[in-house]
Enzyme design. Structure first.
Site: not given
Ligand code: PBG
Length: 331
Positions: A200, A210, A239, A254, A280
């Site tokens: 991630k 967010r 990782e 991601k 997103s």
């Molecule tokens: C946080 C989390 C995030 C997303 C999924 N889980 C955002 C972050 O790390 O601040 C992002 C998913 C998306 O942008 O669609 N646990």
């Protein structure tokens, strides 16, 4: 003048028409491989459109149930749930996340009781529950790894106990897969699937998410102090290998499209399913161009196919429902 490769090699023979192209195609886009993320809040009474994700919603509990029913009817059977927690329930340590009777636990049990066939993925991370918006507990001005692990362990067990088929730690604390796997085993949840957000990245493509979960603040400390550095590929292998050793069943990369090389490296080198998350910001970027008629909708399957071609086994995408509504199975 005939090229001296002819007649032996003419790649265009296999592009003659759609039937031939289908016969030789290497990648399939199947709705059984798509996962729909959904945002839900207990403090609203109907679904609300999300300004930063045109076409997506923050669901109330009742409207979420309707949405889930539609998804199941369309053949989208796996859903990733993300809560938007009211400010009044947030605190510095995200205590509400550890309450086994919190909104998410009750919601998961209710959904599973109604639709036993659904596969539910719940997120294990504190960010919706902390006033800081961080995925962990802050101590001495850092997001404290080991303190956070204790919270994640409890949160994961609660979500598993409530009926989540898959728990998905997205926090990027070191060692969380190992402690969660042990805690699941010891609490009688040995068959709960552990999907680790292994790679991630600390990405600027998460902004609209967010907004949707209301975790925008995250001031002061940067999420780059725990999420991965964009410049690193080898580190993603590290990782991923650690997560497999610690007991992850599935690994996630991601964001998706800007990180195709990471998906490819992990899926080529590891014998575990690799999922990708089309996040997103990727959604909003595409949707805005589609809404402005700069792109046609056909860019959507193209982006998803690229994720599968890179080696994803399944994809979490805000377009899962749209694909199911608009295509049978495309390839
Ligand atoms: C946080 C989390 C995030 C997303 C999924 N889980 C955002 C972050 O790390 O601040 C992002 C998913 C998306 O942008 O669609 N646990």
């Amino acid at each position: 003048m005939l090229n001296n490769l002819f007649p032996n090699v003419r790649p265009r023979r296999l592009r003659k028409n759609k039937t031939v192209r289908d016969l030789v195609s290497e990648t399939k886009l199947l709705k059984s491989k798509l996962i729909q993320p959904l945002f839900v809040s207990e403090s609203i009474s109907d679904k609300q459109p999300l300004d930063s994700m045109p076409g997506q919603f923050l669901f109330s509990k009742d409207s979420l149930i309707i949405e889930i029913e539609q998804l199941l009817n369309l053949g989208i059977k796996t859903i990733a749930l993300f809560p938007n927690i009211p400010e009044s329930l947030k605190d510095a340590v995200g205590a509400n996340a550890l309450d086994e009777k919190n909104f998410m636990c009750k919601l998961v049990s209710e959904i599973k009781a109604r639709y036993p066939e659904i596969v539910l993925i719940t997120d294990v991370a504190l960010d919706p529950y902390t006033t800081s918006g961080h995925d962990g507990i802050i101590k001495n001005d850092v997001v404290d790894n080991d303190l956070t692990l204790e919270a994640l362990e409890k949160m994961a067990v609660n979500l598993a106990q409530a009926g989540s088929d898959i728990v998905a730690p997205s926090d990027m604390m070191d060692g969380r897969i190992g402690v969660i796997r042990t805690a699941l085993e010891q609490s009688g949840n040995k068959d709960t699937i552990l999907l680790s957000y292994s790679a991630k990245y600390s990405s600027n493509f998460y902004g609209p998410f967010r907004d949707a979960v209301g975790s925008k603040k995250a001031e002061g400390i940067s999420k780059s102090s725990y999420q991965m550095d964009k410049r690193n590929l080898e580190e993603a292998m590290k990782e991923a290998e650690l997560d497999l050793k610690e007991g992850a069943d599935i690994l996630m990369v991601k964001p998706g499209m800007p990180y195709l090389d990471v998906i490819n490296k992990l899926s080529s080198n590891l014998s575990a399913p690799i999922f990708a998350y089309q996040v997103s910001g990727e959604y909003t970027m595409l949707q805005q161009a589609i809404d402005k008629k700069i792109f046609e909708h056909n860019v959507i399957p193209e982006t998803l196919i690229s994720l599968f071609r890179a080696g994803s086994s399944s994809v979490i995408t805000y377009y899962a429902k749209w694909v199911a509504e608009n295509y049978d199975d495309i390839s």
